[in-house]
Scaffold this motif. Structure first.
Motif, short mmCIF file in Angstrom:
data_model
loop_
_atom_site.label_atom_id
_atom_site.label_comp_id
_atom_site.label_asym_id
_atom_site.label_seq_id
_atom_site.Cartn_x
_atom_site.Cartn_y
_atom_site.Cartn_z
N UNK B 16 0.81 -1.12 -0.05
CA UNK B 16 -0.02 -0.14 0.14
C UNK B 16 0.77 1.11 -0.04
N UNK B 17 2.06 0.99 0.59
CA UNK B 17 3.05 2.31 0.48
C UNK B 17 3.18 2.38 -1.16
N UNK B 18 3.67 1.52 -1.77
CA UNK B 18 4.00 1.56 -3.01
C UNK B 18 2.71 2.09 -3.96
N UNK B 21 2.41 5.99 -3.15
CA UNK B 21 3.60 7.12 -3.18
C UNK B 21 3.16 7.85 -4.31
N UNK B 22 2.91 7.25 -5.43
CA UNK B 22 2.59 8.34 -6.77
C UNK B 22 1.59 9.30 -6.65
N UNK B 23 0.68 8.96 -6.05
CA UNK B 23 -0.64 9.89 -5.83
C UNK B 23 -0.07 10.93 -4.77
N UNK B 24 0.72 10.83 -3.89
CA UNK B 24 1.22 11.70 -2.89
C UNK B 24 2.23 12.71 -3.54
N UNK B 25 3.14 12.03 -4.38
CA UNK B 25 4.13 12.82 -5.01
C UNK B 25 3.54 13.77 -6.07
N UNK B 26 2.59 13.18 -6.90
CA UNK B 26 2.04 13.84 -7.94
C UNK B 26 1.12 14.91 -7.23
#
Lengths: 97, 231
Positions: B16-18, B21-26
């Motif tokens: 779930x971290x993986x 992560x892309x959502x948070x970064x974007x």
């Protein structure tokens, strides 16, 4: 109707509050947290074999202190909401005067 | 919807971290652009974050005889979309994991996914669809916020059922057990959250409707019409 949304909101909130009159008369309830209840289901599903492999970095030492942090969280949010709504509201009045 | 610290096997925590992560970064990238290019929306961003703070701190009793809390992510999802909302969700979940032992750092990825990503995506999609279909704006906001809240709890149930399938019946049996605890309790709370956010939306239109047009949330004509109805 200018206040239709407010009236509808009030009715729904009253309905929600009123539903507890029924709930309170249908047996004993613990009013525990759903998050905690899920822990019991995890234990049940894993046949009581699951061992939590990490523990919280900090745990509020008592229910009182836990409620302090929850109130603090709500207060921080409420200050921000109130401040900016006030800011927007005054800003609009000044520009429309 | 908080999965408690340690109550998710390590491989699922990592998974779930993986995913999150892309959502948070974007989301952080989008937030940077928004703050730089649209400074006057900053107060609204603060208000959207503050709503997640307030609503997720309120533990309300439900008709099932247990307590749960709303998520408050619907407003952010409608105003700024699911990516920026995921960052707001992360901030609140970090606060609760560190100070309240509510949720946890190992389960942060899973909790961010349910509350900060999955729920807001549903809320945002419902808002866009219903606005296109020309449904009443307040009803649309109500639906978006209420279903974002409810879906968050459905996702938590899925996450737990995936990690803990029942010995007999597997995923489905397990999902029903978790959903009974989470989703059913949540129905009345989701309705209340929808009502609150719909009202707040009305006041945002009243005080700063033009910002909604700038954020591409409502057309200028819709703002003018809704304001006319308030006069």
């Amino acid at each position: 109707m200018k206040y239709l949304a407010e009236i509808a909101a009030l009715l729904i909130v009253l309905l929600f509050a009123g539903s507890f009159i029924v709930v309170l008369n249908t047996g004993e309830h613990e009013w525990g947290g759903a998050d905690g209840e899920a822990e019991d289901v995890i234990m049940e599903m894993s046949g009581n074999s699951y061992e939590p492999w990490a523990s919280p970095v900090y745990e509020p030492p008592s229910g009182e202190i836990e409620s302090l942090f929850f109130s603090l969280q709500a207060a921080i949010g409420a200050i921000v909401i109130g401040f900016f709504f006030g800011y927007y509201y005054r800003g609009r009045q000044i520009t429309t005067e | 919807m908080h999965i408690m610290e340690g109550f998710l096997p390590p491989e699922w925590c990592l998974f779930w971290f993986i995913v999150s992560a892309p959502f948070i970064i974007y989301g952080m990238y989008q937030m940077r652009i928004l703050i730089r290019e649209n400074r006057e929306t900053l107060p609204l961003l603060a208000v959207a974050g503050a709503f997640v703070f307030v609503l997720s701190s309120l533990k309300l009793p439900s008709v099932t005889g247990s307590c749960s809390h709303p998520t408050g992510t619907g407003l952010g999802a409608i105003l700024f979309g699911p990516f920026i909302t995921s960052v707001l969700g992360l901030i609140v979940l970090l606060y609760q994991a560190i100070f309240l032992a509510h949720g946890g750092l190992t389960t942060l990825g899973a909790n961010v996914f349910s509350m900060g990503i999955a729920g807001p995506i549903v809320g945002w999609a419902i808002y866009k669809t219903c606005t296109k279909a020309d449904l009443n704006t307040y009803v649309t906001v109500f639906l978006a916020a209420a279903l974002a809240d409810l879906f968050t709890y459905v996702v938590t149930s899925v996450q737990l059922a995936l990690a803990f399938p029942a010995e007999s019946g597997g995923f489905v049996t397990s999902f029903i057990a978790f959903a009974t605890v989470f989703a059913v309790t949540q129905v009345p709370l989701a309705i209340i959250e929808g009502v609150v956010i719909a009202l707040v939306f009305k006041y945002i239109i009243a005080v700063r409707g033009e910002i909604l047009t700038k954020l591409d949330v409502l057309s200028a004509s819709a703002v003018a019409r809704l304001r006319g109805a308030m006069a």
